[in-house]
Design a protein around this motif. Structure first.
Motif, PDB file in Angstrom:
ATOM      1  N   ASP A 158       4.997  13.063   1.007  1.00  0.00           N
ATOM      2  CA  ASP A 158       4.879  11.608   0.962  1.00  0.00           C
ATOM      3  C   ASP A 158       4.345  11.067   2.289  1.00  0.00           C
ATOM      4  O   ASP A 158       3.477  10.189   2.314  1.00  0.00           O
ATOM      5  N   ILE A 159       4.854  11.613   3.400  1.00  0.00           N
ATOM      6  CA  ILE A 159       4.378  11.179   4.718  1.00  0.00           C
ATOM      7  C   ILE A 159       2.925  11.608   4.920  1.00  0.00           C
ATOM      8  O   ILE A 159       2.096  10.839   5.425  1.00  0.00           O
ATOM      9  N   TRP A 160       2.610  12.832   4.522  1.00  0.00           N
ATOM     10  CA  TRP A 160       1.245  13.345   4.683  1.00  0.00           C
ATOM     11  C   TRP A 160       0.238  12.520   3.881  1.00  0.00           C
ATOM     12  O   TRP A 160      -0.893  12.307   4.324  1.00  0.00           O
ATOM     13  N   ARG A 161       0.637  12.051   2.719  1.00  0.00           N
ATOM     14  CA  ARG A 161      -0.254  11.268   1.863  1.00  0.00           C
ATOM     15  C   ARG A 161      -0.678   9.959   2.528  1.00  0.00           C
ATOM     16  O   ARG A 161      -1.776   9.460   2.297  1.00  0.00           O
ATOM     17  N   HIS A 162       0.191   9.453   3.403  1.00  0.00           N
ATOM     18  CA  HIS A 162      -0.108   8.202   4.104  1.00  0.00           C
ATOM     19  C   HIS A 162      -0.422   8.458   5.581  1.00  0.00           C
ATOM     20  O   HIS A 162      -0.225   7.575   6.415  1.00  0.00           O
ATOM     21  N   ARG A 163      -0.925   9.640   5.884  1.00  0.00           N
ATOM     22  CA  ARG A 163      -1.155  10.023   7.281  1.00  0.00           C
ATOM     23  C   ARG A 163      -2.143   9.111   8.001  1.00  0.00           C
ATOM     24  O   ARG A 163      -1.975   8.820   9.193  1.00  0.00           O
ATOM     25  N   TYR A 164      -3.191   8.664   7.279  1.00  0.00           N
ATOM     26  CA  TYR A 164      -4.187   7.807   7.945  1.00  0.00           C
ATOM     27  C   TYR A 164      -3.565   6.462   8.327  1.00  0.00           C
ATOM     28  O   TYR A 164      -3.721   5.998   9.467  1.00  0.00           O
ATOM     29  N   LEU A 165      -2.863   5.851   7.386  1.00  0.00           N
ATOM     30  CA  LEU A 165      -2.200   4.582   7.665  1.00  0.00           C
ATOM     31  C   LEU A 165      -1.168   4.750   8.773  1.00  0.00           C
ATOM     32  O   LEU A 165      -1.064   3.908   9.674  1.00  0.00           O
ATOM     33  N   LEU A 166      -0.421   5.839   8.719  1.00  0.00           N
ATOM     34  CA  LEU A 166       0.583   6.105   9.747  1.00  0.00           C
ATOM     35  C   LEU A 166      -0.074   6.258  11.117  1.00  0.00           C
ATOM     36  O   LEU A 166       0.416   5.719  12.122  1.00  0.00           O
ATOM     37  N   GLY A 167      -1.185   6.980  11.159  1.00  0.00           N
ATOM     38  CA  GLY A 167      -1.907   7.165  12.421  1.00  0.00           C
ATOM     39  C   GLY A 167      -2.394   5.845  12.995  1.00  0.00           C
ATOM     40  O   GLY A 167      -2.324   5.610  14.211  1.00  0.00           O
ATOM     41  N   GLN A 168      -2.873   4.963  12.129  1.00  0.00           N
ATOM     42  CA  GLN A 168      -3.343   3.656  12.583  1.00  0.00           C
ATOM     43  C   GLN A 168      -2.187   2.799  13.100  1.00  0.00           C
ATOM     44  O   GLN A 168      -2.342   2.073  14.098  1.00  0.00           O
ATOM     45  N   LEU A 169      -1.049   2.879  12.439  1.00  0.00           N
ATOM     46  CA  LEU A 169       0.116   2.122  12.887  1.00  0.00           C
ATOM     47  C   LEU A 169       0.629   2.628  14.231  1.00  0.00           C
ATOM     48  O   LEU A 169       1.035   1.827  15.094  1.00  0.00           O
TER      49      LEU A 169
END
Length: 269
Positions: free
Chosen positions: A14-25
């Motif tokens: 689940d975290i990996w799926r949103h890795r791009y958004l997480l990286g931007q945050l």
């Protein structure tokens, strides 16, 4: 409670799926912290460098402090700094967790936004600072002639602390939505925990009757293991594996608690 919330692989996916958004945050979080400062993001490098220089002067020149029961030739300030790197990643993550969700009500109220990644942002920012601290530690070890090949294990040895910090971040972030006092409670808890963990001293210096408490403290286990990597001494892998298992369980439970609570976040905010 959903079985998905108790599955470590599904959580990681689940975290990996949103890795791009997480990286931007995470990028936004780090840049905002230094926005407006004269030296900007250079403070990521300057702050730990100045801290290490102060440690070297105070403990090396003024007090001429030696590590209790020291077996290596490394100066006290480097052994202290190596323990602080480990603890500070945990401390920064936990201390910023109470506002990680409460500070972003607009995100919470968006139905399609993955709120569960918000408590991961403080950990990501702490890892950015920890990486620069580690590079400075390596440079300092090379400078004093104490650099060991075992230092490459240092990042790996931090895994239990990262899992524990993440689990607590999910748990504290959820509580922080409902209990605003968490922003006051958590820093006090962290300060107490810093002195109760072997940051400023080795476990071998603790009275014998208190050592069992340190032997079950995952922070103490990881700090001792990471310090062993710095000094080139034997690493207690059995204790580290047990700490990893405990911290993995803490991360899963923290995520499950967050998932169980998040339906009420919008109403609380």
């Amino acid at each position: 409670m959903s079985t998905v919330a108790l599955n470590p692989l599904r959580i990681a996916s689940d975290i990996w799926r949103h890795r791009y958004l997480l990286g931007q945050l995470i990028k936004r979080d780090v840049l905002l912290r230094y926005r407006g400062a004269m030296f900007g993001v250079l403070w990521i490098f300057l702050s730990p460098l100045l801290m290490l220089a102060i440690f070297a002067f105070i403990f090396g020149e003024v007090f001429q402090t030696r590590w209790p029961q020291q077996n290596s030739g490394l100066p006290f300030w480097l052994l202290l700094y190596s323990g602080l790197i480990t603890f500070n990643i945990f401390a920064e993550t936990a201390s910023r967790a109470p506002t990680s969700v409460r500070g972003h009500p607009s995100f919470v109220k968006k139905i399609i936004f993955p709120v569960n990644i918000l408590p991961v942002v403080p950990l990501g920012a702490a890892l950015v600072h920890g990486a620069f601290n580690f590079l400075i530690l390596v440079a300092a070890l090379a400078w004093v002639g104490g650099l060991h090949g075992q230092i490459v294990l240092f990042p790996l040895l931090l895994l239990p602390v990262l899992l524990l910090a993440l689990g607590l971040s999910w748990f504290i972030a959820a509580w922080g939505v409902f209990v605003k006092d968490m922003t006051q409670i958590v820093p006090v808890f962290i300060q107490m925990l810093m002195f109760l963990s072997p940051v400023f001293y080795p476990v071998s210096a603790v009275p014998q009757m208190l050592r069992p408490l340190y032997q079950v403290n995952p922070l103490a286990i990881v700090i001792e293991a990471s310090r062993a990597a710095v000094t080139g001494q034997a690493i207690g892998w059995t204790a580290w594996i047990l700490a990893f298992g405990f911290c993995l369980g803490a991360a899963v439970l923290g995520y499950a608690f967050f998932q169980h609570s998040k339906e009420e976040f919008a109403d609380a905010l």
